[in-house]
Design a protein around this motif. Structure first.
Motif, mmCIF file in Angstrom:
data_model
loop_
_atom_site.group_PDB
_atom_site.id
_atom_site.type_symbol
_atom_site.label_atom_id
_atom_site.label_comp_id
_atom_site.label_asym_id
_atom_site.label_seq_id
_atom_site.Cartn_x
_atom_site.Cartn_y
_atom_site.Cartn_z
ATOM 1 N N PHE A 197 0.720 -1.217 0.232
ATOM 2 C CA PHE A 197 -0.177 -0.402 -0.155
ATOM 3 C C PHE A 197 0.743 1.584 0.140
ATOM 4 O O PHE A 197 0.533 2.558 -0.270
ATOM 5 N N SER A 198 2.241 1.372 -0.189
ATOM 6 C CA SER A 198 3.012 2.644 0.436
ATOM 7 C C SER A 198 2.735 3.377 -0.422
ATOM 8 O O SER A 198 2.507 4.225 -0.359
ATOM 9 N N SER A 199 2.197 3.069 -2.000
ATOM 10 C CA SER A 199 2.742 4.493 -3.446
ATOM 11 C C SER A 199 1.148 4.478 -3.049
ATOM 12 O O SER A 199 0.816 5.428 -3.221
ATOM 13 N N VAL A 200 0.299 3.605 -2.502
ATOM 14 C CA VAL A 200 -1.286 4.571 -2.399
ATOM 15 C C VAL A 200 -1.049 4.851 -1.058
ATOM 16 O O VAL A 200 -1.368 6.654 -1.633
ATOM 17 N N TRP A 201 -0.100 4.911 0.179
ATOM 18 C CA TRP A 201 -0.530 6.309 1.390
ATOM 19 C C TRP A 201 -0.013 7.631 0.670
ATOM 20 O O TRP A 201 -0.456 8.684 1.374
ATOM 21 N N ALA A 202 1.288 6.707 -0.069
ATOM 22 C CA ALA A 202 2.202 8.604 0.086
ATOM 23 C C ALA A 202 1.504 9.104 -1.494
ATOM 24 O O ALA A 202 1.803 10.508 -1.192
ATOM 25 N N ASN A 203 0.407 8.707 -1.196
ATOM 26 C CA ASN A 203 -0.635 9.599 -2.401
ATOM 27 C C ASN A 203 -1.921 9.744 -1.963
ATOM 28 O O ASN A 203 -2.764 10.419 -2.706
ATOM 29 N N ASP A 220 -11.367 14.324 -9.163
ATOM 30 C CA ASP A 220 -12.986 13.560 -7.234
ATOM 31 C C ASP A 220 -11.506 12.563 -7.492
ATOM 32 O O ASP A 220 -11.075 12.162 -7.967
ATOM 33 N N LEU A 221 -12.972 11.998 -5.855
ATOM 34 C CA LEU A 221 -11.846 10.554 -5.440
ATOM 35 C C LEU A 221 -11.797 9.335 -6.603
ATOM 36 O O LEU A 221 -10.767 8.669 -6.945
ATOM 37 N N THR A 222 -12.036 9.654 -7.471
ATOM 38 C CA THR A 222 -12.469 8.656 -9.022
ATOM 39 C C THR A 222 -11.353 8.754 -9.429
ATOM 40 O O THR A 222 -10.872 7.637 -9.974
ATOM 41 N N TYR A 223 -11.478 9.386 -9.977
ATOM 42 C CA TYR A 223 -10.286 10.575 -11.304
ATOM 43 C C TYR A 223 -9.070 10.129 -10.647
ATOM 44 O O TYR A 223 -7.918 9.792 -10.720
ATOM 45 N N GLN A 224 -8.546 10.681 -9.201
ATOM 46 C CA GLN A 224 -7.376 10.818 -8.322
ATOM 47 C C GLN A 224 -7.009 9.265 -7.980
ATOM 48 O O GLN A 224 -5.619 9.119 -8.634
ATOM 49 N N ALA A 225 -8.373 8.316 -7.838
ATOM 50 C CA ALA A 225 -7.903 6.961 -7.819
ATOM 51 C C ALA A 225 -7.295 6.337 -8.497
ATOM 52 O O ALA A 225 -5.762 5.420 -8.939
ATOM 53 N N ARG A 226 -7.881 6.982 -10.445
ATOM 54 C CA ARG A 226 -6.992 6.171 -11.619
ATOM 55 C C ARG A 226 -5.840 6.184 -11.047
ATOM 56 O O ARG A 226 -4.853 5.967 -12.179
ATOM 57 N N LYS A 227 -5.647 7.977 -11.134
ATOM 58 C CA LYS A 227 -4.662 8.906 -11.885
ATOM 59 C C LYS A 227 -3.282 7.664 -11.203
ATOM 60 O O LYS A 227 -2.252 7.013 -11.168
ATOM 61 N N ILE A 228 -3.306 7.181 -9.356
ATOM 62 C CA ILE A 228 -2.821 6.746 -8.960
ATOM 63 C C ILE A 228 -2.216 5.150 -9.590
ATOM 64 O O ILE A 228 -1.320 4.416 -10.012
ATOM 65 N N ASN A 229 -3.387 5.005 -9.958
ATOM 66 C CA ASN A 229 -3.349 3.555 -10.615
ATOM 67 C C ASN A 229 -2.868 2.675 -11.641
ATOM 68 O O ASN A 229 -1.995 2.615 -12.046
ATOM 69 N N GLU A 233 -0.267 5.187 -12.334
ATOM 70 C CA GLU A 233 1.382 5.677 -12.057
ATOM 71 C C GLU A 233 1.799 4.765 -11.463
ATOM 72 O O GLU A 233 3.503 4.464 -11.796
ATOM 73 N N THR A 234 0.728 3.517 -10.647
ATOM 74 C CA THR A 234 2.103 3.143 -9.918
ATOM 75 C C THR A 234 1.356 1.672 -10.124
ATOM 76 O O THR A 234 2.094 0.614 -9.611
ATOM 77 N N PHE A 235 0.240 1.369 -10.785
ATOM 78 C CA PHE A 235 0.254 -0.277 -11.011
ATOM 79 C C PHE A 235 -0.079 -0.842 -9.922
ATOM 80 O O PHE A 235 -0.459 -2.647 -9.916
ATOM 81 N N ARG A 236 -0.381 0.006 -8.987
ATOM 82 C CA ARG A 236 -0.886 -1.201 -7.607
ATOM 83 C C ARG A 236 -2.486 -0.373 -7.773
ATOM 84 O O ARG A 236 -3.116 -0.220 -7.012
ATOM 85 N N VAL A 237 -2.942 -1.722 -8.869
ATOM 86 C CA VAL A 237 -4.399 -1.391 -8.497
ATOM 87 C C VAL A 237 -5.382 -2.278 -7.939
ATOM 88 O O VAL A 237 -5.846 -1.122 -7.303
ATOM 89 N N VAL A 238 -5.291 -3.078 -7.433
ATOM 90 C CA VAL A 238 -6.228 -3.541 -6.562
ATOM 91 C C VAL A 238 -5.836 -3.152 -4.956
ATOM 92 O O VAL A 238 -6.838 -2.721 -4.597
ATOM 93 N N GLU A 239 -5.156 -2.631 -4.577
ATOM 94 C CA GLU A 239 -4.100 -1.411 -3.105
ATOM 95 C C GLU A 239 -5.442 -0.791 -3.641
ATOM 96 O O GLU A 239 -6.510 0.303 -2.405
ATOM 97 N N THR A 240 -4.975 0.555 -4.565
ATOM 98 C CA THR A 240 -5.988 1.429 -4.898
ATOM 99 C C THR A 240 -7.602 1.484 -4.703
ATOM 100 O O THR A 240 -7.910 2.426 -4.158
ATOM 101 N N TRP A 241 -7.837 0.620 -5.818
ATOM 102 C CA TRP A 241 -9.300 1.205 -5.251
ATOM 103 C C TRP A 241 -10.191 0.200 -3.954
ATOM 104 O O TRP A 241 -11.128 0.459 -3.743
ATOM 105 N N THR A 242 -8.854 -0.471 -3.817
ATOM 106 C CA THR A 242 -9.389 -1.691 -1.969
ATOM 107 C C THR A 242 -9.457 0.257 -0.971
ATOM 108 O O THR A 242 -10.737 0.408 -0.136
ATOM 109 N N VAL A 243 -8.313 0.970 -1.286
ATOM 110 C CA VAL A 243 -8.929 1.944 -0.714
ATOM 111 C C VAL A 243 -9.316 3.540 -0.879
ATOM 112 O O VAL A 243 -10.535 3.991 0.339
#
Lengths: 219, 259
Positions: free
Chosen positions: A7-13, A172-181, A183-193
Protein backbone atom coordinates in the motif's frame (compact mmCIF):
# COMPACT_ATOMS: atom_id res chain seq x y z
CA UNK A 1 -1.12 -16.43 -6.70
CA UNK A 2 1.99 -14.74 -5.44
CA UNK A 3 0.54 -11.20 -5.42
CA UNK A 4 1.97 -9.22 -2.54
CA UNK A 5 -0.10 -6.30 -1.30
CA UNK A 6 1.88 -3.09 -1.04
CA UNK A 7 0.00 0.00 0.00
CA UNK A 8 2.98 2.33 0.28
CA UNK A 9 2.44 4.04 -3.06
CA UNK A 10 -1.25 4.54 -2.21
CA UNK A 11 -0.39 6.09 1.16
CA UNK A 12 2.12 8.35 -0.56
CA UNK A 13 -0.78 9.77 -2.62
CA UNK A 14 -3.43 9.49 0.11
CA UNK A 15 -3.89 13.26 0.45
CA UNK A 16 -4.92 13.51 -3.21
CA UNK A 17 -7.56 10.83 -2.58
CA UNK A 18 -8.86 12.75 0.43
CA UNK A 19 -9.01 16.00 -1.52
CA UNK A 20 -10.86 14.12 -4.26
CA UNK A 21 -13.33 12.93 -1.65
CA UNK A 22 -13.80 16.49 -0.35
CA UNK A 23 -14.42 17.71 -3.89
CA UNK A 24 -17.00 14.94 -4.39
CA UNK A 25 -18.79 15.96 -1.18
CA UNK A 26 -18.72 19.59 -2.27
CA UNK A 27 -20.26 18.73 -5.65
CA UNK A 28 -22.88 16.54 -3.95
CA UNK A 29 -23.84 19.29 -1.48
CA UNK A 30 -24.18 21.88 -4.28
CA UNK A 31 -26.19 19.55 -6.52
CA UNK A 32 -28.42 18.35 -3.69
CA UNK A 33 -28.98 21.95 -2.55
CA UNK A 34 -30.12 23.08 -5.98
CA UNK A 35 -31.98 19.81 -6.59
CA UNK A 36 -33.77 20.22 -3.27
CA UNK A 37 -35.08 23.65 -4.27
CA UNK A 38 -36.23 22.19 -7.61
CA UNK A 39 -37.82 19.33 -5.65
CA UNK A 40 -39.79 21.55 -3.24
CA UNK A 41 -40.93 23.88 -5.98
CA UNK A 42 -41.82 20.97 -8.29
CA UNK A 43 -43.67 19.03 -5.59
CA UNK A 44 -45.95 22.00 -4.83
CA UNK A 45 -46.31 22.80 -8.53
CA UNK A 46 -47.39 19.22 -9.18
CA UNK A 47 -50.47 19.98 -7.01
CA UNK A 48 -51.31 23.01 -9.16
CA UNK A 49 -54.80 23.48 -10.51
CA UNK A 50 -53.36 24.23 -13.95
CA UNK A 51 -52.99 21.13 -16.13
CA UNK A 52 -50.17 22.92 -18.00
CA UNK A 53 -48.08 23.30 -14.86
CA UNK A 54 -48.75 19.70 -13.81
CA UNK A 55 -47.92 18.53 -17.32
CA UNK A 56 -44.65 20.47 -17.39
CA UNK A 57 -43.57 18.94 -14.07
CA UNK A 58 -44.53 15.45 -15.22
CA UNK A 59 -42.59 15.94 -18.45
CA UNK A 60 -39.46 17.12 -16.60
CA UNK A 61 -39.60 14.20 -14.18
CA UNK A 62 -40.16 11.54 -16.82
CA UNK A 63 -37.40 12.84 -19.12
CA UNK A 64 -34.81 13.10 -16.38
CA UNK A 65 -35.67 9.79 -14.75
CA UNK A 66 -35.44 7.89 -18.02
CA UNK A 67 -32.12 9.38 -19.07
CA UNK A 68 -28.89 7.71 -17.89
CA UNK A 69 -26.99 10.17 -15.72
CA UNK A 70 -23.78 9.61 -17.67
CA UNK A 71 -25.50 10.60 -20.91
CA UNK A 72 -26.88 13.73 -19.25
CA UNK A 73 -23.43 14.68 -17.95
CA UNK A 74 -21.82 14.21 -21.37
CA UNK A 75 -24.65 16.08 -23.07
CA UNK A 76 -24.32 19.07 -20.75
CA UNK A 77 -20.52 19.06 -20.89
CA UNK A 78 -20.03 18.54 -24.63
CA UNK A 79 -23.40 19.51 -26.05
CA UNK A 80 -24.20 22.84 -24.42
CA UNK A 81 -21.01 24.61 -25.61
CA UNK A 82 -21.99 23.65 -29.17
CA UNK A 83 -25.32 25.36 -28.53
CA UNK A 84 -23.51 28.47 -27.35
CA UNK A 85 -23.55 27.90 -23.56
CA UNK A 86 -20.05 27.62 -22.21
CA UNK A 87 -19.75 26.36 -18.66
CA UNK A 88 -16.74 25.36 -16.61
CA UNK A 89 -16.45 21.60 -16.14
CA UNK A 90 -17.30 21.82 -12.43
CA UNK A 91 -20.34 24.03 -13.07
CA UNK A 92 -21.52 21.82 -15.89
CA UNK A 93 -21.21 18.66 -13.79
CA UNK A 94 -22.92 20.20 -10.73
CA UNK A 95 -25.65 21.55 -13.02
CA UNK A 96 -26.25 18.16 -14.61
CA UNK A 97 -26.34 16.38 -11.26
CA UNK A 98 -28.64 19.08 -9.82
CA UNK A 99 -31.33 18.81 -12.49
CA UNK A 100 -31.09 15.01 -12.22
CA UNK A 101 -31.41 15.24 -8.41
CA UNK A 102 -34.35 17.64 -8.85
CA UNK A 103 -36.37 15.06 -10.77
CA UNK A 104 -35.91 12.40 -8.08
CA UNK A 105 -36.52 14.84 -5.24
CA UNK A 106 -39.77 16.06 -6.84
CA UNK A 107 -41.04 12.49 -6.65
CA UNK A 108 -39.80 11.95 -3.09
CA UNK A 109 -41.19 15.26 -1.82
CA UNK A 110 -44.46 14.80 -3.64
CA UNK A 111 -44.97 11.56 -1.70
CA UNK A 112 -44.20 13.53 1.47
CA UNK A 113 -46.73 16.16 0.45
CA UNK A 114 -49.44 13.54 -0.06
CA UNK A 115 -48.77 12.26 3.48
CA UNK A 116 -49.79 15.59 5.06
CA UNK A 117 -53.28 15.07 6.55
CA UNK A 118 -55.84 17.32 4.75
CA UNK A 119 -57.46 18.17 8.09
CA UNK A 120 -54.25 19.76 9.34
CA UNK A 121 -54.14 21.96 6.24
CA UNK A 122 -57.77 23.00 6.88
CA UNK A 123 -56.90 23.80 10.47
CA UNK A 124 -54.20 26.17 9.21
CA UNK A 125 -56.67 27.88 6.90
CA UNK A 126 -59.31 28.00 9.65
CA UNK A 127 -56.90 29.87 11.93
CA UNK A 128 -56.65 32.50 9.18
CA UNK A 129 -53.28 31.62 7.64
CA UNK A 130 -53.09 32.32 3.91
CA UNK A 131 -52.43 29.44 1.57
CA UNK A 132 -48.78 30.46 1.33
CA UNK A 133 -48.41 30.68 5.12
CA UNK A 134 -50.12 27.31 5.54
CA UNK A 135 -47.70 25.76 3.05
CA UNK A 136 -44.72 27.38 4.73
CA UNK A 137 -45.46 26.80 8.40
CA UNK A 138 -47.65 23.70 8.37
CA UNK A 139 -47.30 21.67 5.18
CA UNK A 140 -43.56 21.96 4.48
CA UNK A 141 -42.27 20.84 7.91
CA UNK A 142 -44.58 17.80 7.92
CA UNK A 143 -43.73 17.00 4.29
CA UNK A 144 -39.97 17.19 4.94
CA UNK A 145 -40.15 15.03 8.02
CA UNK A 146 -42.23 12.36 6.35
CA UNK A 147 -40.02 12.38 3.24
CA UNK A 148 -36.78 12.16 5.26
CA UNK A 149 -36.17 8.37 4.95
CA UNK A 150 -36.64 8.45 1.17
CA UNK A 151 -34.57 11.64 0.90
CA UNK A 152 -31.74 9.96 2.81
CA UNK A 153 -31.32 7.20 0.25
CA UNK A 154 -31.58 9.72 -2.60
CA UNK A 155 -28.83 11.84 -1.03
CA UNK A 156 -26.53 8.83 -0.67
CA UNK A 157 -27.16 7.78 -4.29
CA UNK A 158 -26.36 11.29 -5.46
CA UNK A 159 -23.12 11.36 -3.49
CA UNK A 160 -22.07 8.07 -5.11
CA UNK A 161 -23.00 9.50 -8.51
CA UNK A 162 -20.31 12.16 -8.10
CA UNK A 163 -17.83 9.42 -9.12
CA UNK A 164 -19.06 10.01 -12.68
CA UNK A 165 -17.31 13.39 -12.57
CA UNK A 166 -14.08 11.54 -13.42
CA UNK A 167 -15.40 11.13 -16.97
CA UNK A 168 -15.14 14.88 -17.58
CA UNK A 169 -11.73 15.03 -15.86
CA UNK A 170 -12.84 16.58 -12.58
CA UNK A 171 -10.33 15.61 -9.88
CA UNK A 172 -12.71 13.74 -7.59
CA UNK A 173 -11.89 10.58 -5.64
CA UNK A 174 -12.44 8.23 -8.60
CA UNK A 175 -10.31 10.41 -10.88
CA UNK A 176 -7.48 10.51 -8.32
CA UNK A 177 -7.67 6.76 -7.77
CA UNK A 178 -7.45 6.12 -11.49
CA UNK A 179 -4.44 8.42 -11.68
CA UNK A 180 -2.64 6.55 -8.87
CA UNK A 181 -3.60 3.26 -10.52
CA UNK A 182 -2.08 4.33 -13.84
CA UNK A 183 1.05 5.81 -12.29
CA UNK A 184 1.86 3.03 -9.81
CA UNK A 185 0.10 -0.08 -11.22
CA UNK A 186 -1.06 -0.85 -7.67
CA UNK A 187 -4.54 -1.68 -8.98
CA UNK A 188 -5.95 -3.73 -6.09
CA UNK A 189 -4.54 -1.49 -3.37
CA UNK A 190 -5.71 1.73 -4.99
CA UNK A 191 -9.27 0.63 -5.64
CA UNK A 192 -9.51 -1.03 -2.22
CA UNK A 193 -8.65 2.24 -0.49
CA UNK A 194 -10.92 4.28 -2.78
CA UNK A 195 -13.81 1.85 -2.20
CA UNK A 196 -13.34 1.96 1.56
CA UNK A 197 -13.37 5.77 1.47
CA UNK A 198 -16.68 5.77 -0.47
CA UNK A 199 -18.24 3.17 1.82
CA UNK A 200 -17.12 4.90 5.02
CA UNK A 201 -18.44 8.24 3.84
CA UNK A 202 -21.82 6.78 2.86
CA UNK A 203 -22.12 4.97 6.18
CA UNK A 204 -21.40 8.22 8.02
CA UNK A 205 -23.96 10.18 5.96
CA UNK A 206 -26.56 7.47 6.56
CA UNK A 207 -25.87 7.47 10.30
CA UNK A 208 -26.23 11.25 10.45
CA UNK A 209 -29.54 11.18 8.60
CA UNK A 210 -30.83 8.35 10.79
CA UNK A 211 -29.96 10.37 13.88
CA UNK A 212 -32.01 13.21 12.39
CA UNK A 213 -34.93 10.82 11.84
CA UNK A 214 -34.77 9.70 15.46
CA UNK A 215 -34.57 13.28 16.69
CA UNK A 216 -37.87 14.16 14.99
CA UNK A 217 -40.51 11.44 15.22
CA UNK A 218 -42.73 10.76 12.20
CA UNK A 219 -46.17 12.34 12.08
CA UNK B 1 -88.41 32.73 19.26
CA UNK B 2 -85.78 33.24 16.56
CA UNK B 3 -83.63 36.29 16.84
CA UNK B 4 -83.90 37.96 13.49
CA UNK B 5 -83.08 41.44 14.67
CA UNK B 6 -80.55 43.66 12.91
CA UNK B 7 -78.09 43.09 15.76
CA UNK B 8 -77.35 39.56 14.50
CA UNK B 9 -73.65 38.70 14.52
CA UNK B 10 -74.10 36.07 11.84
CA UNK B 11 -76.77 36.17 9.16
CA UNK B 12 -77.26 33.30 6.74
CA UNK B 13 -79.74 33.95 3.92
CA UNK B 14 -80.92 31.36 1.42
CA UNK B 15 -77.73 29.33 1.51
CA UNK B 16 -77.40 26.70 -1.21
CA UNK B 17 -74.47 24.31 -1.38
CA UNK B 18 -74.04 21.68 -4.06
CA UNK B 19 -71.42 18.97 -4.45
CA UNK B 20 -71.82 18.32 -8.16
CA UNK B 21 -75.40 17.16 -8.63
CA UNK B 22 -75.95 16.61 -4.93
CA UNK B 23 -77.58 19.56 -3.18
CA UNK B 24 -76.57 19.43 0.46
CA UNK B 25 -77.93 22.78 1.61
CA UNK B 26 -81.20 23.84 0.01
CA UNK B 27 -81.74 27.39 1.18
CA UNK B 28 -80.72 27.68 4.82
CA UNK B 29 -81.76 30.82 6.72
CA UNK B 30 -80.29 31.33 10.16
CA UNK B 31 -79.32 34.27 12.33
CA UNK B 32 -77.07 34.15 15.36
CA UNK B 33 -76.86 36.98 17.87
CA UNK B 34 -73.83 37.74 19.99
CA UNK B 35 -73.57 35.55 23.10
CA UNK B 36 -75.89 32.87 21.77
CA UNK B 37 -75.04 29.20 22.03
CA UNK B 38 -76.62 27.39 19.11
CA UNK B 39 -76.66 23.61 18.87
CA UNK B 40 -77.36 22.17 15.45
CA UNK B 41 -78.85 18.70 15.59
CA UNK B 42 -80.14 16.34 12.93
CA UNK B 43 -79.38 13.00 11.33
CA UNK B 44 -76.23 12.42 9.31
CA UNK B 45 -76.42 13.88 5.84
CA UNK B 46 -78.76 16.67 6.93
CA UNK B 47 -76.07 19.28 6.16
CA UNK B 48 -75.03 20.31 9.69
CA UNK B 49 -71.28 20.02 9.20
CA UNK B 50 -71.44 21.49 5.68
CA UNK B 51 -73.23 24.52 7.12
CA UNK B 52 -70.43 25.13 9.63
CA UNK B 53 -67.81 24.64 6.94
CA UNK B 54 -69.52 27.21 4.72
CA UNK B 55 -69.53 29.73 7.56
CA UNK B 56 -65.78 29.18 7.97
CA UNK B 57 -65.31 29.38 4.17
CA UNK B 58 -63.78 25.91 4.03
CA UNK B 59 -66.48 25.10 1.47
CA UNK B 60 -67.60 27.17 -1.45
CA UNK B 61 -71.34 27.78 -1.78
CA UNK B 62 -73.33 28.47 -4.91
CA UNK B 63 -76.22 30.66 -3.79
CA UNK B 64 -77.22 32.82 -0.89
CA UNK B 65 -75.27 35.05 1.41
CA UNK B 66 -73.47 34.78 4.71
CA UNK B 67 -72.80 38.00 6.61
CA UNK B 68 -70.59 38.33 9.66
CA UNK B 69 -71.04 41.62 11.50
CA UNK B 70 -72.80 42.85 8.39
CA UNK B 71 -69.91 41.99 6.03
CA UNK B 72 -70.68 39.55 3.23
CA UNK B 73 -68.13 36.75 3.45
CA UNK B 74 -66.61 34.56 0.77
CA UNK B 75 -68.00 36.33 -2.28
CA UNK B 76 -68.59 39.72 -3.82
CA UNK B 77 -70.50 40.93 -6.81
CA UNK B 78 -68.53 42.45 -9.65
CA UNK B 79 -70.78 43.85 -12.41
CA UNK B 80 -73.53 41.48 -11.40
CA UNK B 81 -71.23 38.44 -11.43
CA UNK B 82 -70.70 36.58 -8.18
CA UNK B 83 -66.97 36.09 -7.50
CA UNK B 84 -65.04 34.25 -4.81
CA UNK B 85 -62.90 36.68 -2.85
CA UNK B 86 -59.10 36.51 -3.20
CA UNK B 87 -57.20 34.31 -0.75
CA UNK B 88 -56.03 37.23 1.38
CA UNK B 89 -59.61 38.37 2.08
CA UNK B 90 -60.80 34.82 2.70
CA UNK B 91 -58.00 34.35 5.24
CA UNK B 92 -58.91 37.55 7.07
CA UNK B 93 -62.57 36.55 7.17
CA UNK B 94 -61.72 33.04 8.35
CA UNK B 95 -59.71 34.49 11.21
CA UNK B 96 -62.90 36.17 12.47
CA UNK B 97 -64.36 32.75 13.25
CA UNK B 98 -62.72 29.93 15.17
CA UNK B 99 -63.17 26.30 14.18
CA UNK B 100 -62.74 23.15 16.23
CA UNK B 101 -62.77 19.91 14.25
CA UNK B 102 -63.98 16.42 15.03
CA UNK B 103 -60.50 14.98 14.48
CA UNK B 104 -58.65 17.77 16.38
CA UNK B 105 -56.30 18.56 13.46
CA UNK B 106 -53.52 19.88 15.66
CA UNK B 107 -50.26 20.74 13.89
CA UNK B 108 -48.30 17.56 14.71
CA UNK B 109 -44.86 19.14 14.44
CA UNK B 110 -45.60 21.89 16.95
CA UNK B 111 -46.02 21.79 20.72
CA UNK B 112 -49.33 22.65 22.37
CA UNK B 113 -48.18 26.23 22.95
CA UNK B 114 -46.78 26.55 19.41
CA UNK B 115 -50.07 25.30 17.96
CA UNK B 116 -51.74 28.31 19.56
CA UNK B 117 -48.90 30.74 18.88
CA UNK B 118 -48.78 30.16 15.09
CA UNK B 119 -52.02 32.01 14.37
CA UNK B 120 -51.33 34.65 17.01
CA UNK B 121 -47.97 35.46 15.47
CA UNK B 122 -48.65 35.12 11.75
CA UNK B 123 -52.28 36.28 11.61
CA UNK B 124 -52.67 38.52 14.65
CA UNK B 125 -49.02 39.68 14.33
CA UNK B 126 -48.25 39.41 18.04
CA UNK B 127 -44.64 39.32 19.22
CA UNK B 128 -43.19 35.99 20.35
CA UNK B 129 -43.36 36.68 24.08
CA UNK B 130 -46.87 38.08 23.93
CA UNK B 131 -48.06 35.12 21.85
CA UNK B 132 -46.41 32.67 24.25
CA UNK B 133 -48.01 34.34 27.27
CA UNK B 134 -51.42 34.23 25.64
CA UNK B 135 -50.95 30.57 24.66
CA UNK B 136 -50.01 29.68 28.23
CA UNK B 137 -53.00 31.57 29.60
CA UNK B 138 -55.36 29.70 27.30
CA UNK B 139 -53.80 26.31 27.98
CA UNK B 140 -54.25 27.08 31.66
CA UNK B 141 -57.90 27.89 31.09
CA UNK B 142 -58.55 24.53 29.44
CA UNK B 143 -56.68 22.79 32.26
CA UNK B 144 -53.48 21.99 30.37
CA UNK B 145 -50.94 24.25 32.06
CA UNK B 146 -48.73 21.19 32.56
CA UNK B 147 -48.79 20.25 28.88
CA UNK B 148 -47.60 23.51 27.32
CA UNK B 149 -44.48 22.04 25.71
CA UNK B 150 -45.90 18.63 24.82
CA UNK B 151 -46.35 17.59 21.21
CA UNK B 152 -49.79 16.36 20.09
CA UNK B 153 -48.41 12.81 19.91
CA UNK B 154 -47.87 12.94 23.68
CA UNK B 155 -51.44 14.00 24.51
CA UNK B 156 -54.67 12.04 24.96
CA UNK B 157 -57.61 12.65 22.64
CA UNK B 158 -59.39 14.80 25.20
CA UNK B 159 -56.26 16.84 25.82
CA UNK B 160 -55.72 17.30 22.08
CA UNK B 161 -59.26 18.56 21.67
CA UNK B 162 -58.82 21.00 24.53
CA UNK B 163 -55.65 22.34 22.88
CA UNK B 164 -57.66 22.73 19.66
CA UNK B 165 -60.33 24.67 21.57
CA UNK B 166 -57.66 26.91 23.13
CA UNK B 167 -56.13 27.42 19.65
CA UNK B 168 -59.47 28.62 18.28
CA UNK B 169 -60.37 30.80 21.28
CA UNK B 170 -56.96 32.46 21.68
CA UNK B 171 -57.56 34.21 18.34
CA UNK B 172 -60.48 36.14 19.95
CA UNK B 173 -62.92 35.07 17.23
CA UNK B 174 -66.36 36.68 16.99
CA UNK B 175 -67.89 33.24 16.66
CA UNK B 176 -66.64 29.74 17.45
CA UNK B 177 -67.72 26.78 15.33
CA UNK B 178 -67.50 23.37 16.97
CA UNK B 179 -67.97 20.42 14.62
CA UNK B 180 -68.85 17.19 16.47
CA UNK B 181 -65.93 17.79 18.73
CA UNK B 182 -66.53 14.77 20.97
CA UNK B 183 -67.36 12.22 18.26
CA UNK B 184 -63.78 10.93 17.91
CA UNK B 185 -63.19 10.65 21.65
CA UNK B 186 -63.29 7.65 23.96
CA UNK B 187 -66.42 7.88 26.13
CA UNK B 188 -64.46 8.59 29.32
CA UNK B 189 -62.78 11.62 27.66
CA UNK B 190 -65.99 13.25 26.42
CA UNK B 191 -66.88 14.98 29.70
CA UNK B 192 -63.63 16.93 30.08
CA UNK B 193 -64.15 18.46 26.63
CA UNK B 194 -67.85 19.22 27.20
CA UNK B 195 -66.98 20.83 30.53
CA UNK B 196 -64.54 23.15 28.73
CA UNK B 197 -67.23 24.16 26.22
CA UNK B 198 -69.69 24.76 29.04
CA UNK B 199 -67.26 27.14 30.72
CA UNK B 200 -66.78 29.06 27.47
CA UNK B 201 -70.54 29.34 27.06
CA UNK B 202 -70.88 30.61 30.61
CA UNK B 203 -68.29 33.29 29.86
CA UNK B 204 -70.44 34.64 27.04
CA UNK B 205 -68.66 33.25 23.95
CA UNK B 206 -70.84 32.96 20.85
CA UNK B 207 -70.85 29.29 19.91
CA UNK B 208 -72.33 27.32 17.08
CA UNK B 209 -71.98 23.61 17.57
CA UNK B 210 -72.89 20.49 15.70
CA UNK B 211 -73.42 17.74 18.22
CA UNK B 212 -74.90 14.32 18.86
CA UNK B 213 -74.74 14.83 22.63
CA UNK B 214 -78.42 15.64 23.23
CA UNK B 215 -78.21 16.05 27.00
CA UNK B 216 -75.31 18.43 26.57
CA UNK B 217 -77.07 20.41 23.82
CA UNK B 218 -80.12 20.78 26.04
CA UNK B 219 -77.99 21.88 28.97
CA UNK B 220 -75.67 24.37 27.31
CA UNK B 221 -77.63 25.90 24.41
CA UNK B 222 -79.73 29.03 24.23
CA UNK B 223 -81.26 27.73 21.01
CA UNK B 224 -81.51 24.40 19.21
CA UNK B 225 -81.60 24.21 15.43
CA UNK B 226 -82.91 21.01 13.88
CA UNK B 227 -81.75 20.40 10.33
CA UNK B 228 -83.42 17.98 7.98
CA UNK B 229 -82.53 17.36 4.32
CA UNK B 230 -80.52 20.53 3.87
CA UNK B 231 -82.96 22.90 5.55
CA UNK B 232 -83.63 24.28 9.00
CA UNK B 233 -86.77 22.32 9.84
CA UNK B 234 -87.37 23.66 13.33
CA UNK B 235 -85.65 25.86 15.87
CA UNK B 236 -86.32 27.19 19.33
CA UNK B 237 -85.21 27.14 22.95
CA UNK B 238 -84.14 23.72 24.27
CA UNK B 239 -87.27 23.24 26.43
CA UNK B 240 -89.48 23.68 23.40
CA UNK B 241 -87.44 21.53 21.02
CA UNK B 242 -86.96 18.66 23.44
CA UNK B 243 -90.25 19.12 25.33
CA UNK B 244 -92.70 19.79 22.53
CA UNK B 245 -91.22 19.09 19.10
CA UNK B 246 -93.61 20.10 16.30
CA UNK B 247 -91.91 18.73 13.20
CA UNK B 248 -92.69 15.01 12.85
CA UNK B 249 -89.13 14.23 11.76
CA UNK B 250 -87.77 16.01 14.84
CA UNK B 251 -89.95 13.94 17.15
CA UNK B 252 -88.77 10.81 15.40
CA UNK B 253 -85.13 11.93 15.53
CA UNK B 254 -85.32 12.69 19.25
CA UNK B 255 -87.01 9.36 19.89
CA UNK B 256 -84.13 7.54 18.21
CA UNK B 257 -81.47 9.62 19.98
CA UNK B 258 -82.82 8.76 23.42
CA UNK B 259 -82.56 5.03 22.94
Amino acid sequence: MGYTLNFSSVWANFDSLLWGLVLGLFMAVCAIGIGFLIGIFGAFASQSKSPWVRGAIGFYVSILRNLPLLVLILFVYFGLPQLGMTLGRLESFIGALAIYAGAYLIEVLRAGLMSVPPGVVEAGRAVGLTQFQTNLYVVTPIMLRNALPAMSSTFISLFKDTSLAAIVAIGDLTYQARKINVETFRVVETWTVASLLYIATCVLIAAGLRALERRYPRF
Amino acid sequence: MTDTTSTALLEIDGLHKRFGDLEVLKGVDLNVAEGEVISIIGSSGSGKTTLLRCVNLLEEFQEGEIRLEGEAIGYREVNGVRKRLPDKDLSRQRSMTGMVFQSFNLFPHLTAAENIMLGLRKVRKLGKDEARAKAETWLGRVGLAERVDHHPGQLSGGQKQRVAIARALAMDPKLVLLDEITSALDPELVQEVLQTVKELAAEGATLMLVTHEMAFARDVSTRIVFMEQGLVAEQGPPEQIFGAPKHPRLAEFLGRSRT
